[in-house]
Design a protein around this motif. Structure first.
Motif, PDB file in Angstrom:
ATOM      1  N   PRO A  68       0.811  -1.227   0.000  1.00 55.15           N
ATOM      2  CA  PRO A  68       0.000   0.000   0.000  1.00 55.15           C
ATOM      3  C   PRO A  68       0.846   1.281   0.000  1.00 55.15           C
ATOM      4  O   PRO A  68       0.549   2.206  -0.759  1.00 55.15           O
ATOM      5  CB  PRO A  68      -0.837  -0.128   1.265  1.00 55.15           C
ATOM      6  N   THR A 120      -7.606   6.721  -0.988  1.00 56.07           N
ATOM      7  CA  THR A 120      -8.240   5.567  -0.340  1.00 56.07           C
ATOM      8  C   THR A 120      -9.014   4.753  -1.365  1.00 56.07           C
ATOM      9  O   THR A 120      -8.895   3.526  -1.413  1.00 56.07           O
ATOM     10  CB  THR A 120      -9.177   6.021   0.802  1.00 56.07           C
ATOM     11  N   LEU A 123      -6.692   2.767  -3.534  1.00 60.51           N
ATOM     12  CA  LEU A 123      -6.100   1.635  -2.810  1.00 60.51           C
ATOM     13  C   LEU A 123      -7.116   0.514  -2.609  1.00 60.51           C
ATOM     14  O   LEU A 123      -6.797  -0.663  -2.790  1.00 60.51           O
ATOM     15  CB  LEU A 123      -5.537   2.101  -1.465  1.00 60.51           C
ATOM     16  N   ALA A 133      -6.058   0.997   3.780  1.00 58.82           N
ATOM     17  CA  ALA A 133      -6.142   1.985   2.699  1.00 58.82           C
ATOM     18  C   ALA A 133      -6.278   3.395   3.265  1.00 58.82           C
ATOM     19  O   ALA A 133      -5.604   4.321   2.802  1.00 58.82           O
ATOM     20  CB  ALA A 133      -7.315   1.664   1.769  1.00 58.82           C
TER      21      ALA A 133
END
Length: 181
Positions: A68, A120, A123, A133
């Motif tokens: 991430p 976000t 992700l 995220a």
């Protein structure tokens, strides 16, 4: 218009600056101003949609094997590649204008929320669990802001681009997480 508005906000304060003054300084009419912005606060977030898109694109284009934070780094690199000398020169003036106005501080906070939401979403689309995220995206926003501040305040002879500063800030934040316990 953005440069004219930020200069006026810095010179005389946000509250004392009128749309008519911004338009005059920018060499446009009031109606032209309102074709681009709904009010003078919106000048602060000029380009936010583009920045959000670039961050999300960079995350989406990161290798499938990227963690991430590696995906966030790819987003920071993508967005940073579009920032040039005007963005760099505007930084200190924008910072001063925001610091002097509670209304602009509020709008700046909303901008950060929007950037975090874009990251976000990108992700999550990669399959990153929602809490991870959100955390990675918030770190990305903080890294972008810290990197932008460092870049815009750096010596003009420093040819290091925004990406270098944003990625260094992200690494600083990653290292800081190990001390949280």
């Amino acid at each position: 218009m953005v440069v004219a508005a930020v200069d006026l906000f810095t010179e005389q304060g946000f509250d004392a600056t009128t749309v008519a003054q911004i338009a005059e300084r920018a060499g446009v009419t009031r109606s032209t101003f309102f074709r681009h912005f709904s009010d003078k606060r919106e000048v602060l977030v000029a380009g936010q949609a583009t920045l959000s898109r670039l961050l999300a694109e960079g995350i989406a284009q990161a290798p499938a094997s990227a963690s991430p934070l590696e995906a966030v780094a790819a987003g920071l690199e993508r967005a940073s590649s579009e920032m040039g000398p005007l963005n760099r020169d505007l930084g200190p003036r924008l910072k001063a204008a925001v610091a002097a106005s509670a209304e602009l501080q509020e709008r700046d906070a909303l901008k950060s929320i929007g950037l975090a939401a874009a990251m976000t979403g990108a992700l999550v689309a990669r399959g990153v669990p929602d809490p991870t995220a959100h955390l990675a995206a918030e770190m990305g926003v903080l890294a972008f802001k810290r990197g932008y501040a460092r870049w815009s305040e750096a010596d003009r002879d420093d040819a290091t681009g925004l990406a270098h500063h944003a990625l260094a800030a992200l690494e600083d934040l990653r290292a800081a997480t190990t001390t949280l316990g």
